[in-house]
Design a protein around this motif. Structure first.
Motif, PDB file in Angstrom:
ATOM      1  N   GLU A  38       0.775  -1.131   0.236  1.00 39.26           N
ATOM      2  CA  GLU A  38      -0.002  -0.051   0.236  1.00 39.26           C
ATOM      3  C   GLU A  38       0.819   1.208   0.020  1.00 39.26           C
ATOM      4  O   GLU A  38       0.464   2.342  -0.110  1.00 39.26           O
ATOM      5  CB  GLU A  38      -0.769   0.113   1.275  1.00 39.26           C
ATOM      6  N   VAL A  39       2.055   0.950   0.045  1.00 41.86           N
ATOM      7  CA  VAL A  39       2.941   2.340   0.044  1.00 41.86           C
ATOM      8  C   VAL A  39       4.014   1.988  -1.138  1.00 41.86           C
ATOM      9  O   VAL A  39       4.537   0.911  -1.635  1.00 41.86           O
ATOM     10  CB  VAL A  39       4.146   2.310   1.285  1.00 41.86           C
ATOM     11  N   ALA A  40       4.247   3.338  -1.754  1.00 42.11           N
ATOM     12  CA  ALA A  40       5.426   3.186  -2.929  1.00 42.11           C
ATOM     13  C   ALA A  40       6.469   4.189  -2.490  1.00 42.11           C
ATOM     14  O   ALA A  40       6.182   5.250  -1.901  1.00 42.11           O
ATOM     15  CB  ALA A  40       4.546   3.466  -4.063  1.00 42.11           C
ATOM     16  N   ILE A  41       7.832   3.804  -2.980  1.00 40.68           N
ATOM     17  CA  ILE A  41       8.774   5.041  -2.856  1.00 40.68           C
ATOM     18  C   ILE A  41       9.141   5.260  -4.323  1.00 40.68           C
ATOM     19  O   ILE A  41       9.141   4.394  -5.142  1.00 40.68           O
ATOM     20  CB  ILE A  41       9.976   4.372  -2.271  1.00 40.68           C
ATOM     21  N   VAL A  42       9.395   6.485  -4.439  1.00 37.37           N
ATOM     22  CA  VAL A  42       9.574   7.166  -6.044  1.00 37.37           C
ATOM     23  C   VAL A  42      11.272   6.967  -6.154  1.00 37.37           C
ATOM     24  O   VAL A  42      11.879   7.419  -5.379  1.00 37.37           O
ATOM     25  CB  VAL A  42       9.291   8.495  -6.242  1.00 37.37           C
ATOM     26  N   TRP A  43      11.339   6.295  -7.338  1.00 34.19           N
ATOM     27  CA  TRP A  43      12.956   6.154  -7.496  1.00 34.19           C
ATOM     28  C   TRP A  43      12.945   6.597  -9.028  1.00 34.19           C
ATOM     29  O   TRP A  43      12.080   6.033  -9.890  1.00 34.19           O
ATOM     30  CB  TRP A  43      13.004   4.797  -7.582  1.00 34.19           C
ATOM     31  N   ASP A  44      14.001   7.508  -9.340  1.00 33.87           N
ATOM     32  CA  ASP A  44      14.065   7.998 -10.744  1.00 33.87           C
ATOM     33  C   ASP A  44      15.439   8.212 -11.275  1.00 33.87           C
ATOM     34  O   ASP A  44      16.123   8.886 -10.353  1.00 33.87           O
ATOM     35  CB  ASP A  44      13.226   9.239 -10.754  1.00 33.87           C
ATOM     36  N   TRP A  45      15.863   7.498 -12.165  1.00 36.42           N
ATOM     37  CA  TRP A  45      17.334   7.451 -12.253  1.00 36.42           C
ATOM     38  C   TRP A  45      17.888   9.017 -12.862  1.00 36.42           C
ATOM     39  O   TRP A  45      18.953   9.440 -12.411  1.00 36.42           O
ATOM     40  CB  TRP A  45      17.694   6.627 -13.539  1.00 36.42           C
ATOM     41  N   ASN A  46      16.799   9.827 -13.541  1.00 34.82           N
ATOM     42  CA  ASN A  46      17.456  11.076 -14.010  1.00 34.82           C
ATOM     43  C   ASN A  46      17.561  11.869 -12.603  1.00 34.82           C
ATOM     44  O   ASN A  46      18.501  12.775 -12.659  1.00 34.82           O
ATOM     45  CB  ASN A  46      16.261  11.825 -14.914  1.00 34.82           C
ATOM     46  N   ALA A  47      16.693  11.725 -11.650  1.00 36.90           N
ATOM     47  CA  ALA A  47      16.691  12.600 -10.493  1.00 36.90           C
ATOM     48  C   ALA A  47      18.159  12.272  -9.762  1.00 36.90           C
ATOM     49  O   ALA A  47      18.802  12.874  -9.195  1.00 36.90           O
ATOM     50  CB  ALA A  47      15.622  12.168  -9.444  1.00 36.90           C
ATOM     51  N   ARG A  48      18.607  10.868  -9.884  1.00 38.28           N
ATOM     52  CA  ARG A  48      19.721  10.243  -9.228  1.00 38.28           C
ATOM     53  C   ARG A  48      21.108  10.975  -9.822  1.00 38.28           C
ATOM     54  O   ARG A  48      22.047  11.624  -9.329  1.00 38.28           O
ATOM     55  CB  ARG A  48      19.674   8.860  -9.272  1.00 38.28           C
ATOM     56  N   TRP A  49      21.028  10.835 -11.306  1.00 40.99           N
ATOM     57  CA  TRP A  49      22.120  11.525 -12.025  1.00 40.99           C
ATOM     58  C   TRP A  49      22.306  12.736 -11.738  1.00 40.99           C
ATOM     59  O   TRP A  49      23.340  13.488 -11.562  1.00 40.99           O
ATOM     60  CB  TRP A  49      21.936  11.122 -13.436  1.00 40.99           C
ATOM     61  N   ALA A  50      21.022  13.596 -11.772  1.00 38.36           N
ATOM     62  CA  ALA A  50      21.341  15.209 -11.502  1.00 38.36           C
ATOM     63  C   ALA A  50      21.837  15.426 -10.209  1.00 38.36           C
ATOM     64  O   ALA A  50      22.322  16.359 -10.113  1.00 38.36           O
ATOM     65  CB  ALA A  50      20.117  15.820 -12.008  1.00 38.36           C
TER      66      ALA A  50
END
Length: 316
Positions: A38-50
């Motif tokens: 019922e819970v999700a964590i947002v993971w985004d490669w573009n956000a990491r690289w930036a």
């Protein structure tokens, strides 16, 4: 060593491989089931690289460390999570979405998270999020950029902390709460302050906030709380969203539920090395034994319980 080591079949590695094959055959019916969260964590490669490019306000910002910091608190609390992108469709299947670190986000991703909140979801956002668009262009008008309206806050200046320095936190947090790495000069534009800085140049300034947005709620953590404080805050965020652990289990026992066509599968993994008794009913697949009331999880081992759906239970 390889699955068949130089010592041959008279080896512990080979016996373990054979046992693993037998276990996988016992779990064959689990194939095709899906995790239940019922819970999700947002993971985004573009956000990491930036975020990990040079010229950030702080040299020790690490995307994966920040995400792990939040994930660890949920894991210890027994709360299952999925990982999603900011623009993942159908976020409404979750009650709570966490964005521990989303320095870069495009308009579509920001709008998707805002829509989820507006329709009744609970969103929690970590510091230095929403600052730049997909081209790494700073969003003008103050921080936290794309999330100012959702979060009901405004920041005009960032105050990263020097390595080894920390500040105290006061308010609805543990008595000895501290934070390090990051602070912001934050002003409330609709949100309420859950915690403020207890000392330092921003003493009295909001550090953790909560804002009603549409039919939902948005939290902002404008700093990096110590693990105990973060766990306390995220526990309240989870309560706000109406989510909790799968079931109460001893510390160090991981619980994961998977859903099949005709049954749920409860995976119980002992990381403590002490073993445990966990409430359950059904059939333990690795041994084939019926489970009535509780199942024994071996020391450092695993138990998998098939829980049949009652005939009247609707499938989801």
């Amino acid at each position: 060593s390889a699955m068949l080591p130089h010592a041959g079949t008279d080896s512990q590695i080979w016996r373990d491989v054979v046992q693993l094959g037998a276990d996988l055959r016992s779990l064959a019916e689990v194939r095709g089931s899906t995790g239940v969260a019922e819970v999700a964590i947002v993971w985004d490669w573009n956000a990491r690289w930036a975020m990990e490019q040079p010229c950030q306000p702080h040299g020790e910002l690490r995307f994966q460390d920040l995400v792990r910091h939040w994930y660890a608190a949920l894991w210890r609390a027994g709360v299952a999570v999925d990982f999603v992108r900011p623009d993942t469709p159908d976020l409404d299947r979750y009650r709570l979405v966490l964005a521990p670190s989303l320095y870069l986000v495009d308009d579509a991703g920001a709008a998707n998270l805002a829509g989820f909140t507006e329709r009744g979801g609970t969103l929690a956002v970590g510091f230095h999020s929403g600052a730049v668009d997909e081209n790494c262009h700073v969003r003008l008008g103050g921080y936290p950029g794309a999330f100012r309206e959702i979060l009901g806050v405004y920041s005009d200046e960032l105050f990263p902390l020097l390595p080894g320095r920390s500040v105290g936190l006061a308010g609805q947090v543990p008595q000895d709460a501290t934070a390090d790495l990051w602070t912001e000069r934050l002003r409330l534009t609709g949100a309420e302050a859950i915690a403020t800085y207890a000392d330092g140049p921003l003493a009295g300034v909001p550090a953790i906030t909560r804002h009603s947005y549409g039919s939902g709620t948005a939290w902002y953590l404008a700093t990096h709380p110590d693990p105990t404080t973060l766990a306390t805050v995220l526990q309240r965020v989870c309560q706000d969203a109406g989510v909790g652990p799968e079931r109460e289990v001893p510390a160090g026992v991981e619980v994961v539920r998977r859903r099949g066509t005709d049954a749920d599968y409860l995976f119980l993994i002992d990381h403590s090395g002490r073993g445990a008794e966990v409430p359950a009913d059904g059939v333990e697949l690795l041994t084939g034994k019926p489970v009535n009331g509780s199942v024994t999880v071996p020391e450092g081992g695993v138990a998998v319980v098939r829980e049949e759906f009652p005939a009247s239970t609707p499938r989801k």
